[in-house]
Design a protein around this motif. Structure first.
Motif, mmCIF file in Angstrom:
data_model
loop_
_atom_site.group_PDB
_atom_site.id
_atom_site.type_symbol
_atom_site.label_atom_id
_atom_site.label_comp_id
_atom_site.label_asym_id
_atom_site.label_seq_id
_atom_site.Cartn_x
_atom_site.Cartn_y
_atom_site.Cartn_z
ATOM 1 N N TYR A 242 -17.389 -7.233 -4.737
ATOM 2 C CA TYR A 242 -16.875 -7.946 -3.573
ATOM 3 C C TYR A 242 -16.222 -9.255 -4.003
ATOM 4 O O TYR A 242 -16.688 -9.930 -4.918
ATOM 5 C CB TYR A 242 -18.014 -8.212 -2.587
ATOM 6 C CG TYR A 242 -18.767 -6.950 -2.234
ATOM 7 C CD1 TYR A 242 -18.301 -6.103 -1.236
ATOM 8 C CD2 TYR A 242 -19.911 -6.586 -2.932
ATOM 9 C CE1 TYR A 242 -18.968 -4.930 -0.926
ATOM 10 C CE2 TYR A 242 -20.588 -5.417 -2.638
ATOM 11 C CZ TYR A 242 -20.119 -4.586 -1.634
ATOM 12 O OH TYR A 242 -20.774 -3.422 -1.351
ATOM 13 N N ARG B 264 -14.659 -12.942 -2.523
ATOM 14 C CA ARG B 264 -14.579 -13.892 -1.421
ATOM 15 C C ARG B 264 -13.733 -15.085 -1.880
ATOM 16 O O ARG B 264 -13.939 -15.622 -2.985
ATOM 17 C CB ARG B 264 -15.963 -14.382 -1.007
ATOM 18 C CG ARG B 264 -15.927 -15.432 0.106
ATOM 19 C CD ARG B 264 -17.315 -16.004 0.359
ATOM 20 N NE ARG B 264 -18.227 -14.994 0.829
ATOM 21 C CZ ARG B 264 -18.290 -14.556 2.088
ATOM 22 N NH1 ARG B 264 -17.451 -15.042 2.992
ATOM 23 N NH2 ARG B 264 -19.163 -13.650 2.431
ATOM 24 N N LEU C 293 -14.246 -10.876 3.269
ATOM 25 C CA LEU C 293 -14.987 -10.397 2.107
ATOM 26 C C LEU C 293 -14.399 -9.048 1.731
ATOM 27 O O LEU C 293 -14.575 -8.060 2.440
ATOM 28 C CB LEU C 293 -16.478 -10.269 2.425
ATOM 29 C CG LEU C 293 -17.384 -9.834 1.268
ATOM 30 C CD1 LEU C 293 -17.409 -10.909 0.175
ATOM 31 C CD2 LEU C 293 -18.800 -9.557 1.772
ATOM 32 N N THR D 236 -13.688 -5.626 -0.510
ATOM 33 C CA THR D 236 -14.294 -4.656 -1.422
ATOM 34 C C THR D 236 -13.246 -4.280 -2.464
ATOM 35 O O THR D 236 -12.167 -3.797 -2.129
ATOM 36 C CB THR D 236 -14.755 -3.408 -0.658
ATOM 37 O OG1 THR D 236 -15.675 -3.802 0.368
ATOM 38 C CG2 THR D 236 -15.438 -2.426 -1.589
ATOM 39 N N GLU E 238 -21.709 -6.714 -7.102
ATOM 40 C CA GLU E 238 -21.887 -8.156 -7.103
ATOM 41 C C GLU E 238 -20.755 -8.849 -6.346
ATOM 42 O O GLU E 238 -19.640 -8.338 -6.284
ATOM 43 C CB GLU E 238 -21.944 -8.694 -8.536
ATOM 44 C CG GLU E 238 -23.160 -8.231 -9.324
ATOM 45 C CD GLU E 238 -23.213 -8.841 -10.705
ATOM 46 O OE1 GLU E 238 -22.418 -9.777 -10.973
ATOM 47 O OE2 GLU E 238 -24.037 -8.408 -11.529
ATOM 48 N N GLU E 239 -21.072 -10.011 -5.770
ATOM 49 C CA GLU E 239 -20.067 -10.790 -5.045
ATOM 50 C C GLU E 239 -19.504 -11.874 -5.956
ATOM 51 O O GLU E 239 -20.251 -12.604 -6.604
ATOM 52 C CB GLU E 239 -20.696 -11.427 -3.810
ATOM 53 C CG GLU E 239 -19.718 -12.226 -2.974
ATOM 54 C CD GLU E 239 -20.361 -12.815 -1.742
ATOM 55 O OE1 GLU E 239 -20.032 -13.971 -1.398
ATOM 56 O OE2 GLU E 239 -21.205 -12.126 -1.112
ATOM 57 N N GLU F 43 -16.844 -15.177 -6.179
ATOM 58 C CA GLU F 43 -16.093 -16.166 -5.414
ATOM 59 C C GLU F 43 -14.895 -16.641 -6.229
ATOM 60 O O GLU F 43 -15.006 -16.887 -7.433
ATOM 61 C CB GLU F 43 -16.982 -17.358 -5.048
ATOM 62 C CG GLU F 43 -18.087 -17.012 -4.062
ATOM 63 C CD GLU F 43 -18.872 -18.232 -3.633
ATOM 64 O OE1 GLU F 43 -18.726 -19.294 -4.301
ATOM 65 O OE2 GLU F 43 -19.613 -18.153 -2.639
ATOM 66 N N THR G 10 -19.412 -3.694 5.691
ATOM 67 C CA THR G 10 -20.100 -4.439 4.629
ATOM 68 C C THR G 10 -21.129 -5.376 5.246
ATOM 69 O O THR G 10 -20.836 -6.052 6.235
ATOM 70 C CB THR G 10 -19.095 -5.243 3.786
ATOM 71 O OG1 THR G 10 -18.119 -4.350 3.230
ATOM 72 C CG2 THR G 10 -19.796 -5.975 2.647
ATOM 73 N N ARG H 60 -23.860 -8.523 4.454
ATOM 74 C CA ARG H 60 -24.103 -9.594 3.481
ATOM 75 C C ARG H 60 -25.115 -10.595 4.020
ATOM 76 O O ARG H 60 -25.115 -10.911 5.221
ATOM 77 C CB ARG H 60 -22.803 -10.327 3.146
ATOM 78 C CG ARG H 60 -22.974 -11.459 2.154
ATOM 79 C CD ARG H 60 -21.730 -12.315 2.038
ATOM 80 N NE ARG H 60 -21.914 -13.419 1.105
ATOM 81 C CZ ARG H 60 -22.471 -14.574 1.409
ATOM 82 N NH1 ARG H 60 -22.897 -14.794 2.660
ATOM 83 N NH2 ARG H 60 -22.615 -15.524 0.499
ATOM 84 N N THR I 128 -25.443 -7.504 -1.550
ATOM 85 C CA THR I 128 -24.452 -7.057 -0.570
ATOM 86 C C THR I 128 -24.309 -5.541 -0.647
ATOM 87 O O THR I 128 -24.299 -4.957 -1.726
ATOM 88 C CB THR I 128 -23.094 -7.731 -0.848
ATOM 89 O OG1 THR I 128 -23.266 -9.154 -0.791
ATOM 90 C CG2 THR I 128 -22.050 -7.305 0.165
#
Length: 447
Positions: free
Chosen positions: A214, A216, A243, A245, A272-273, A275, A410, A412, A418
């Motif tokens: 993910y 962001r 957000l 994918t 994993e997210e 940024e 999604t 979160r 997530t």
């Protein structure tokens, strides 16, 4: 004479006594020495066999089996040295033990090691049912496999997956795997790279070879309404608190708005997210260019960034990336992205004739929020952020407008893993409700 006869008889008796004594001494020595019976009559007799006692013990070996099956390998316990299989006929799981006599083969009968097998393989097994012992395991020659498939169409409503021109069926026994673990069909994402195994036209195993994570944007206030390009995988309009994918891997990300922005590198890891801070990217004073469109057919409708424009006159657009949609009855719609970076330019758009008519408006047109429409509710888990196709919806329980097709929901929550689910939303005139499993705490933030 009598004395002579008496003497002779005494001698004979003495001889007989000595012979008898010698014989007895010889027999005693034979018995004491443990030798076999000296009499041939007795030595030719068969040795008595004691009655057989059934202890229940069965010696296993390379050829010891009483059962055979074609199954899916669904589990392995290294500590217990066992393998678990799923029978394809009745969908029942069973576990067999292994030892040094167990043999493993590839599809052509060549010997392989246990490390060359993977969860989801379709195998032919022979085993000793009474001892639950695995005798042989061979990759099934009946099964086919297709690896590292990037382009496919999945329809969970019809339980079908299209790969190229071929349509395959998903069954109640189809197994789904990611990193050696069992997952659900909804856990798959259209951006995942998959491998398939099956028999005939049935897909029995789906494995994620390359998953998704993910992305962001952080400090993106100046870019809301602009565009984000993630490698060659997707171009999306930037919305507030989105957000996305994204398939796992490394990318060059281009963020633009009103002629400003720039390129940044990012690495996406599975589940994993990540940024991406774009606060240092600058947006200059707005600059505009004039675009003259030429449409074929000339009666086609033209939409720029979701708004209908008059293509018969020059259109003024700010520098940067814009979405173009052209539609006409009896023609195939055209959707593309154009970059405006100079004072004036001309763009030709040609629509191909087709028997299919596009009757629905472009997806990026503004919605009529006053109209009545059916909704999709996300009821559980409660208190998590909900995103639809990357766009923020709200905190559950919440709802969004029902739109037919395949969508990604999604979920979160801070300090939790997530999760995203691919859902197939139908066109029935009714509301839908979804309740998903609770999110799992993130091991990295909650050791």
């Amino acid at each position: 004479m009598r004395d002579a006869s008496r003497i002779k008889n005494g001698v004979n008796k003495g001889k007989k006594k000595r012979v008898t004594d010698v014989f007895l001494i010889a027999m005693t020595m034979i018995v004491l020495s443990g030798c076999a019976n000296p009499f041939s009559y007795y030595t030719n007799l068969p040795t008595p066999v004691p009655d057989r006692v059934d202890t229940g013990f069965v010696a296993t070996g390379p050829n010891s089996f009483d059962s055979a099956d074609t199954a899916i390998l669904v589990g392995r316990d290294e500590k217990e040295n066992t393998m678990t299989f799923l029978n394809l006929d009745i969908g029942r799981k069973y576990t067999l033990s292994m030892d040094g006599t167990t043999r493993m083969y590839d599809r052509h009968g060549g010997v392989i090691s246990l490390n060359q097998l993977r969860m989801g393989d379709i195998v032919d097994v022979t085993f000793l049912k009474s001892k639950k012992h695995l005798t042989t395991m061979q990759l099934s020659s009946r099964a086919w496999s297709i690896s590292n498939v990037e382009r496919y169409e999945m329809n969970s409503a019809r339980n079908e997956i299209s790969i190229g021109s071929q349509v395959y069926k998903l069954t109640s026994n189809t197994q789904y795997f990611s990193e050696g673990r069992t997952i659900d069909l909804m856990d798959l994402n259209v951006s995942d790279v998959l491998s398939f195994q099956g028999i005939d036209n049935q897909i029995l195993t789906v494995s994620v070879e390359k998953g998704h994570g993910y992305l962001r944007l952080v400090n993106d206030e100046n870019f809301v309404g602009g565009w984000i390009e993630i490698g060659q995988s997707q171009i999306r309009k930037i919305t507030e608190d989105m957000l996305l994918t994204v398939p796992e891997g490394s990318y060059q990300v281009n963020v633009t708005n009103r002629g400003g922005g720039g390129m940044k590198s990012v690495k996406i890891s599975r589940n994993e997210e990540t940024e991406l801070d774009v606060g240092d990217l600058k947006i200059p004073e707005p600059q505009s260019g004039v675009v003259l469109f030429s449409l074929t057919p000339s009666t086609a409708d033209l939409y720029i960034d979701g708004s209908k424009v008059d293509a018969s006159v020059p259109v003024t657009l700010e520098y940067g990336l814009h979405q173009l949609i052209a539609r006409a009855e009896g023609y195939q719609s055209v959707t593309q992205y154009i970059s405006v970076s100079q004072e004036s330019t001309g763009i030709n758009v040609v629509l191909d004739t087709t028997a299919r008519e596009e009757s629905t408006p472009p997806s990026d047109e503004p919605e009529d929020t006053t109209a009545n429409y059916y909704k999709v509710y996300v009821d559980a888990p409660e208190g998590v952020e909900v995103y639809l196709d990357g766009n923020y919806v709200g905190v559950s329980p919440c709802s969004f407008r029902k739109t037919e097709g395949s969508h990604v929901i999604t979920l979160r929550k801070t300090d939790y893993e997530t999760r995203s689910y691919t859902v197939e939303i139908d066109d029935t005139e009714r509301d839908l409700s979804y309740s998903f499993a609770d999110l799992v705490e993130n091991a990295l933030t909650n050791p």
